[in-house]
Motif scaffolding. Sequence first.
Motif, PDB file in Angstrom:
ATOM      1  N   TRP A  44       0.903  -1.103   0.020  1.00  0.00           N
ATOM      2  CA  TRP A  44      -0.037   0.125  -0.194  1.00  0.00           C
ATOM      3  C   TRP A  44       0.940   1.209   0.042  1.00  0.00           C
ATOM      4  CZ3 TRP A  44      -5.416   1.117   0.687  1.00  0.00           C
ATOM      5  CH2 TRP A  44      -6.218   0.050   0.465  1.00  0.00           C
ATOM      6  N   GLY A  45       1.936   1.354   0.717  1.00  0.00           N
ATOM      7  CA  GLY A  45       2.791   2.292   0.734  1.00  0.00           C
ATOM      8  C   GLY A  45       3.555   2.606  -0.718  1.00  0.00           C
ATOM      9  N   ALA A  46       3.794   1.523  -1.559  1.00  0.00           N
ATOM     10  CA  ALA A  46       4.417   1.545  -2.915  1.00  0.00           C
ATOM     11  C   ALA A  46       3.427   2.328  -3.770  1.00  0.00           C
ATOM     12  CB  ALA A  46       4.882   0.426  -3.474  1.00  0.00           C
ATOM     13  N   TYR A  47       2.027   1.599  -3.526  1.00  0.00           N
ATOM     14  CA  TYR A  47       1.312   2.216  -4.459  1.00  0.00           C
ATOM     15  C   TYR A  47       0.501   3.469  -4.098  1.00  0.00           C
ATOM     16  CZ  TYR A  47       0.908  -2.023  -7.298  1.00  0.00           C
ATOM     17  OH  TYR A  47       1.112  -3.127  -8.448  1.00  0.00           O
ATOM     18  N   ALA A  48       0.773   3.924  -2.841  1.00  0.00           N
ATOM     19  CA  ALA A  48       0.181   5.168  -2.466  1.00  0.00           C
ATOM     20  C   ALA A  48       1.361   6.179  -3.111  1.00  0.00           C
ATOM     21  CB  ALA A  48       0.274   5.353  -1.062  1.00  0.00           C
ATOM     22  N   ALA A  49       2.384   5.805  -3.053  1.00  0.00           N
ATOM     23  CA  ALA A  49       3.773   6.685  -3.647  1.00  0.00           C
ATOM     24  C   ALA A  49       3.207   6.683  -5.035  1.00  0.00           C
ATOM     25  CB  ALA A  49       4.724   6.367  -3.255  1.00  0.00           C
ATOM     26  N   PHE A  50       2.935   5.623  -5.826  1.00  0.00           N
ATOM     27  CA  PHE A  50       2.865   5.597  -7.174  1.00  0.00           C
ATOM     28  C   PHE A  50       1.618   6.542  -7.481  1.00  0.00           C
ATOM     29  CE2 PHE A  50       0.503   3.586 -10.685  1.00  0.00           C
ATOM     30  CZ  PHE A  50       1.555   3.646 -11.819  1.00  0.00           C
ATOM     31  N   THR A  51       0.476   6.441  -6.770  1.00  0.00           N
ATOM     32  CA  THR A  51      -0.583   7.261  -7.170  1.00  0.00           C
ATOM     33  C   THR A  51      -0.425   8.889  -6.801  1.00  0.00           C
ATOM     34  OG1 THR A  51      -2.043   5.459  -6.409  1.00  0.00           O
ATOM     35  CG2 THR A  51      -2.910   7.594  -6.311  1.00  0.00           C
ATOM     36  N   PHE A  52       0.375   9.215  -5.837  1.00  0.00           N
ATOM     37  CA  PHE A  52       0.655  10.498  -5.500  1.00  0.00           C
ATOM     38  C   PHE A  52       1.475  10.920  -6.792  1.00  0.00           C
ATOM     39  CE2 PHE A  52       0.196   9.593  -0.992  1.00  0.00           C
ATOM     40  CZ  PHE A  52      -1.010   9.966  -0.909  1.00  0.00           C
ATOM     41  N   PHE A  53       2.631  10.115  -7.286  1.00  0.00           N
ATOM     42  CA  PHE A  53       3.233  10.530  -8.301  1.00  0.00           C
ATOM     43  C   PHE A  53       2.586  10.912  -9.553  1.00  0.00           C
ATOM     44  CE2 PHE A  53       8.016   9.652 -10.216  1.00  0.00           C
ATOM     45  CZ  PHE A  53       8.219  10.693  -9.344  1.00  0.00           C
ATOM     46  N   GLY A  54       1.504   9.973  -9.937  1.00  0.00           N
ATOM     47  CA  GLY A  54       0.833  10.260 -11.151  1.00  0.00           C
ATOM     48  C   GLY A  54      -0.071  11.505 -10.979  1.00  0.00           C
ATOM     49  N   LEU A  55      -0.689  11.605  -9.734  1.00  0.00           N
ATOM     50  CA  LEU A  55      -1.567  12.722  -9.655  1.00  0.00           C
ATOM     51  C   LEU A  55      -0.816  14.199  -9.536  1.00  0.00           C
ATOM     52  CD1 LEU A  55      -3.908  11.377  -6.703  1.00  0.00           C
ATOM     53  CD2 LEU A  55      -4.334  11.720  -9.037  1.00  0.00           C
ATOM     54  N   ALA A  56       0.493  14.264  -9.479  1.00  0.00           N
ATOM     55  CA  ALA A  56       1.340  15.309  -9.371  1.00  0.00           C
ATOM     56  C   ALA A  56       1.947  15.575 -10.789  1.00  0.00           C
ATOM     57  CB  ALA A  56       2.234  15.179  -8.208  1.00  0.00           C
ATOM     58  N   HIS A  57       1.670  14.598 -11.645  1.00  0.00           N
ATOM     59  CA  HIS A  57       2.102  14.577 -12.979  1.00  0.00           C
ATOM     60  C   HIS A  57       3.674  14.767 -12.930  1.00  0.00           C
ATOM     61  CE1 HIS A  57      -1.815  15.235 -14.639  1.00  0.00           C
ATOM     62  NE2 HIS A  57      -2.024  16.095 -13.646  1.00  0.00           N
ATOM     63  N   LEU A  58       4.292  13.784 -12.021  1.00  0.00           N
ATOM     64  CA  LEU A  58       5.591  13.694 -11.795  1.00  0.00           C
ATOM     65  C   LEU A  58       6.338  12.512 -12.476  1.00  0.00           C
ATOM     66  CD1 LEU A  58       6.107  14.812  -8.273  1.00  0.00           C
ATOM     67  CD2 LEU A  58       6.470  16.170 -10.298  1.00  0.00           C
ATOM     68  N   SER A  59       5.461  11.518 -12.982  1.00  0.00           N
ATOM     69  CA  SER A  59       5.752  10.215 -13.662  1.00  0.00           C
ATOM     70  C   SER A  59       6.525  10.603 -14.881  1.00  0.00           C
ATOM     71  CB  SER A  59       4.540   9.504 -14.027  1.00  0.00           C
ATOM     72  OG  SER A  59       4.015   8.994 -12.809  1.00  0.00           O
ATOM     73  N   GLY A  60       7.711   9.749 -14.964  1.00  0.00           N
ATOM     74  CA  GLY A  60       8.622   9.952 -16.243  1.00  0.00           C
ATOM     75  C   GLY A  60       9.762  10.915 -15.874  1.00  0.00           C
ATOM     76  N   GLN A  61       9.619  11.772 -14.881  1.00  0.00           N
ATOM     77  CA  GLN A  61      10.591  12.843 -14.778  1.00  0.00           C
ATOM     78  C   GLN A  61      11.657  12.323 -14.045  1.00  0.00           C
ATOM     79  OE1 GLN A  61       9.140  16.532 -13.208  1.00  0.00           O
ATOM     80  NE2 GLN A  61       7.174  16.207 -14.371  1.00  0.00           N
ATOM     81  N   SER A  62      12.728  12.835 -14.224  1.00  0.00           N
ATOM     82  CA  SER A  62      14.251  12.288 -13.541  1.00  0.00           C
ATOM     83  C   SER A  62      15.155  13.451 -13.368  1.00  0.00           C
ATOM     84  CB  SER A  62      14.741  11.166 -14.225  1.00  0.00           C
ATOM     85  OG  SER A  62      15.213  11.708 -15.426  1.00  0.00           O
ATOM     86  N   ILE A  63      16.127  13.130 -12.614  1.00  0.00           N
ATOM     87  CA  ILE A  63      17.166  14.106 -12.103  1.00  0.00           C
ATOM     88  C   ILE A  63      18.426  13.218 -12.262  1.00  0.00           C
ATOM     89  CG2 ILE A  63      18.332  15.550 -10.257  1.00  0.00           C
ATOM     90  CD1 ILE A  63      15.720  15.796  -9.109  1.00  0.00           C
ATOM     91  N   GLY A  64      19.199  13.946 -12.963  1.00  0.00           N
ATOM     92  CA  GLY A  64      20.583  13.271 -13.188  1.00  0.00           C
ATOM     93  C   GLY A  64      20.540  11.792 -13.702  1.00  0.00           C
ATOM     94  N   GLY A  65      21.349  10.973 -13.273  1.00  0.00           N
ATOM     95  CA  GLY A  65      21.329   9.531 -13.767  1.00  0.00           C
ATOM     96  C   GLY A  65      20.308   8.906 -12.950  1.00  0.00           C
ATOM     97  N   PHE A  66      19.463   9.373 -12.052  1.00  0.00           N
ATOM     98  CA  PHE A  66      18.416   8.742 -11.414  1.00  0.00           C
ATOM     99  C   PHE A  66      16.922   8.706 -12.121  1.00  0.00           C
ATOM    100  CE2 PHE A  66      21.177  10.724  -8.138  1.00  0.00           C
ATOM    101  CZ  PHE A  66      21.811   9.694  -7.613  1.00  0.00           C
ATOM    102  N   SER A  67      16.340   7.564 -12.029  1.00  0.00           N
ATOM    103  CA  SER A  67      15.089   7.312 -12.714  1.00  0.00           C
ATOM    104  C   SER A  67      13.931   8.289 -11.984  1.00  0.00           C
ATOM    105  CB  SER A  67      14.611   6.104 -12.752  1.00  0.00           C
ATOM    106  OG  SER A  67      14.308   5.415 -11.725  1.00  0.00           O
ATOM    107  N   ILE A  68      14.283   8.505 -10.788  1.00  0.00           N
ATOM    108  CA  ILE A  68      13.156   9.525  -9.952  1.00  0.00           C
ATOM    109  C   ILE A  68      13.609  10.989 -10.225  1.00  0.00           C
ATOM    110  CG2 ILE A  68      12.629   7.816  -8.182  1.00  0.00           C
ATOM    111  CD1 ILE A  68      14.812   8.848  -6.421  1.00  0.00           C
TER     112      ILE A  68
END
Length: 300
Positions: A44-68
């Motif tokens: 539930w924690g993993a999917y809660a973060a996934f949901t918040f990430f999607g609602l904030a339209h942050l999916s697919g964005q990254s910094i430097g060499g990281f995927s987050i």
Amino acid sequence: MNLLQYLVDGVMDGAILALGAIGLSLSLSLHRFANFAYAEYLTWGAYAAFTFFGLAHLSGQSIGGFSIGPGFAGMILLACAAVALFSLLIDALVFTPLRRRNAVKLTLIFASFGIGLLLRNVVLILYGPEPEYYNRALQMAVPIGPYIRVRPDKLLVLALAIILIIGFHLFLTRTRYGLAMRAVAENPSLAEFSGIPTEHTLKLAWVASGSLAAICGVFFGVSGQLTSEMGFELLLPLFAAVLLGGVGSMLGAAAGALIIGISGSLSVLLIPSSYKPAIPFIILLIILYIRPKGIFGKVK
């Protein structure tokens, strides 16, 4: 791939598992029953973060060499808050009423089984059986030494896991709330007689253990993928790590998680990888036979 590579991979998996194991050990020592729904809190924690990430339209964005990307810290905090509140709600609706009716421990354990099954299927209904990712971009491993390559995400997660484990240790040993939780875990009656608000401390333990579960789930999601079965698959390694280290010992839970992670990673050198999930079970049987109290467990 060489022995060193497997060892490094095991340490990284064990460090993430340690967060969940510490939370489970805390719950076992304060609430005094095996909450088998705890592993689903990771999901539930993993999917809660996934949901918040999607609602904030942050999916697919990254910094430097990281995927987050931006908002990762906020995503973790929101996931922690969601799971902490959710664990308090489950306690208020299920576990507290059972305790007030003087239900035996076995009743609480069976109730946690039912809750875990329900939570797992709710995730399956909401998100489906297909795996999800915080970022679907392909990330290449980078060399960090001779014959060792690690993805940048895993290095970041390892560093954060170590910082959080040290921080939680300091919280338990240096703060009033942490010392109160340790006192209640050691002797609830004496703690209450000494003026410690036992009920408030137990609620704080739900918040702390739920938050650690959420972070553990998010970190496993960052390191790999999210599935509705991820918590269930980590259930046995979590309990094996706690029992291996000794219930109630935060250091023991972390050490047990590292042993589980490393042994699981190295096992593929000797046996087919399909048998890897059996390693925690084998270790659990051995430790229960040799030292039931665990490596750091206190004999009472």
